[in-house]
Scaffold this active site. Sequence first.
Site, PDB file in Angstrom:
ATOM      1  N   SER A  56       5.032  11.416  -5.452  1.00 35.00           N
ATOM      2  CA  SER A  56       3.933  11.715  -4.931  1.00 35.00           C
ATOM      3  C   SER A  56       2.460  10.760  -5.410  1.00 35.00           C
ATOM      4  O   SER A  56       1.556  10.920  -4.800  1.00 35.00           O
ATOM      5  CB  SER A  56       3.459  13.077  -5.455  1.00 35.00           C
ATOM      6  OG  SER A  56       4.058  14.179  -4.396  1.00 35.00           O
ATOM      7  N   LYS A  59       1.086   9.222  -2.473  1.00 33.12           N
ATOM      8  CA  LYS A  59       0.226   9.957  -1.663  1.00 33.12           C
ATOM      9  C   LYS A  59      -1.284   9.178  -1.666  1.00 33.12           C
ATOM     10  O   LYS A  59      -2.246   9.425  -0.787  1.00 33.12           O
ATOM     11  CB  LYS A  59       0.253  11.285  -1.874  1.00 33.12           C
ATOM     12  CG  LYS A  59       1.496  12.178  -1.469  1.00 33.12           C
ATOM     13  CD  LYS A  59       1.742  13.561  -1.701  1.00 33.12           C
ATOM     14  CE  LYS A  59       2.729  14.157  -1.276  1.00 33.12           C
ATOM     15  NZ  LYS A  59       4.146  14.137  -1.992  1.00 33.12           N
ATOM     16  N   TYR A 181       7.176   9.483   5.615  1.00 33.39           N
ATOM     17  CA  TYR A 181       6.959  10.327   4.482  1.00 33.39           C
ATOM     18  C   TYR A 181       7.820  10.044   3.332  1.00 33.39           C
ATOM     19  O   TYR A 181       7.680   9.830   2.273  1.00 33.39           O
ATOM     20  CB  TYR A 181       6.928  11.889   4.874  1.00 33.39           C
ATOM     21  CG  TYR A 181       6.502  12.525   3.369  1.00 33.39           C
ATOM     22  CD1 TYR A 181       5.229  12.743   2.856  1.00 33.39           C
ATOM     23  CD2 TYR A 181       7.656  13.476   3.110  1.00 33.39           C
ATOM     24  CE1 TYR A 181       5.148  13.370   1.723  1.00 33.39           C
ATOM     25  CE2 TYR A 181       7.537  13.959   1.839  1.00 33.39           C
ATOM     26  CZ  TYR A 181       6.186  14.217   1.103  1.00 33.39           C
ATOM     27  OH  TYR A 181       5.967  14.910   0.285  1.00 33.39           O
ATOM     28  N   TYR A 233      -0.734  18.637  -9.359  1.00 28.12           N
ATOM     29  CA  TYR A 233      -0.142  19.900  -9.077  1.00 28.12           C
ATOM     30  C   TYR A 233      -0.871  21.261  -9.710  1.00 28.12           C
ATOM     31  O   TYR A 233      -2.106  21.094  -9.805  1.00 28.12           O
ATOM     32  CB  TYR A 233       1.407  20.097  -9.576  1.00 28.12           C
ATOM     33  CG  TYR A 233       2.122  18.912  -9.173  1.00 28.12           C
ATOM     34  CD1 TYR A 233       2.259  18.481  -7.919  1.00 28.12           C
ATOM     35  CD2 TYR A 233       2.945  18.100 -10.242  1.00 28.12           C
ATOM     36  CE1 TYR A 233       2.905  17.422  -7.721  1.00 28.12           C
ATOM     37  CE2 TYR A 233       3.482  17.019  -9.725  1.00 28.12           C
ATOM     38  CZ  TYR A 233       3.733  16.771  -8.547  1.00 28.12           C
ATOM     39  OH  TYR A 233       4.383  15.599  -8.207  1.00 28.12           O
ATOM     40  N   VAL A 251       7.067  13.340  -9.167  1.00 30.01           N
ATOM     41  CA  VAL A 251       8.116  13.952  -9.706  1.00 30.01           C
ATOM     42  C   VAL A 251       9.237  13.105 -10.163  1.00 30.01           C
ATOM     43  O   VAL A 251      10.189  13.349 -10.768  1.00 30.01           O
ATOM     44  CB  VAL A 251       8.849  14.987  -8.648  1.00 30.01           C
ATOM     45  CG1 VAL A 251       8.016  16.163  -8.502  1.00 30.01           C
ATOM     46  CG2 VAL A 251       9.383  14.574  -7.527  1.00 30.01           C
TER      47      VAL A 251
HETATM   48  N1  GLU Z   1       8.951  13.389  -2.270  1.00 26.54           N
HETATM   49  C1  GLU Z   1       8.707  14.467  -3.047  1.00 26.54           C
HETATM   50  C2  GLU Z   1       8.667  15.765  -2.268  1.00 26.54           C
HETATM   51  O1  GLU Z   1       8.311  15.904  -1.161  1.00 26.54           O
HETATM   52  C3  GLU Z   1       7.448  14.258  -3.492  1.00 26.54           C
HETATM   53  C4  GLU Z   1       7.109  15.424  -4.754  1.00 26.54           C
HETATM   54  C5  GLU Z   1       6.118  15.003  -5.706  1.00 26.54           C
HETATM   55  O2  GLU Z   1       6.283  13.870  -6.376  1.00 26.54           O
HETATM   56  O3  GLU Z   1       5.201  15.671  -5.988  1.00 26.54           O
HETATM   57  O4  GLU Z   1       8.943  16.890  -2.367  1.00 26.54           O
END
Ligand code: GLU
Length: 297
Positions: A56, A59, A181, A233, A251
Amino acid sequence: MDVDQVLLEVVGEGEVASYIPALARVPADKFGIAVQTVEGDSFRAGDAEERFSIQSISKVFSLMLAMRIVTDSLWDRVGREPSGNAFNSLVQLEFERGIPRNPFINAGAIVVIDALISVLNEAKICFLEYARGLSGNESINFNDEVARSESETGYINFALANFLKAHDNIDNDLDVVLDTYFHHCSLDMSCVDLARAFLPLANNGFSTILGDAVLTRQQSRQVNSLMLTWGLYDAVGRFAYRVGLPAKSGVGGGIIAIVPNEMTIAVWGPGLDKTGNSAMGTRALEMFAQMTQRSIF
Ligand code: GLU
């Protein structure tokens, strides 16, 4: 700057993410830390040069790129509020009629990526080139095995994307959007790469590596504010209390933190706490912030 001291005091803890099968194999006792200052100094310790799945953290790159090149208002399609729910919550999306709360929850990132696909011919390649340029490392790449593993088990992400599409908040083909994604999330980078790539957010949008602004000063502040309010989060309040810096986790166990006008700190420890953040990484950043007396508060 004694990054070795931080390394010595952080003991292995937490559990490696297993819902993405390809990530479950990463040894839990890895730990790296890298610091990059806007003046050009760098410090590193432990496994700082080993690449891991940034998940993430990607992102933030997607958002930075979109803020630069998407001309339609992104913010009509994605909110800027903390979520208070799981990063992959379907409930919230239903409640809010297909407008994700922010660009760092999965649904929000999927919308940002859809917006990128609408303006770029090769969104995956452009994104990869963008991350390479920011970090000054041409060898950075996607991890196809991780991307495949996610796409084989990413039922919730498929559900989120379908739900967004049902609410007219996805313009492009769903398979293309999700493939993009999953690839963004699969990017492998080291702490050293991350600390370098995120330097513009500590430097008012200016990349010393590219010798150019990648964001305006205002946009750089805006991205930092979103990291502060939803970068970790549902532990974002606790993290602000303990560390006091804008940051983004993934994660894969990485966390990038920003000290505005001064430096970036990237940490990696694959063991996650119950909120999905690197347990060692959070403790290391807390120690680092205390030792160096850095905080935005
Ligand atoms: N590729 C992970 C998912 O879509 C990202 C989760 C993360 O790192 O928060 O669940």
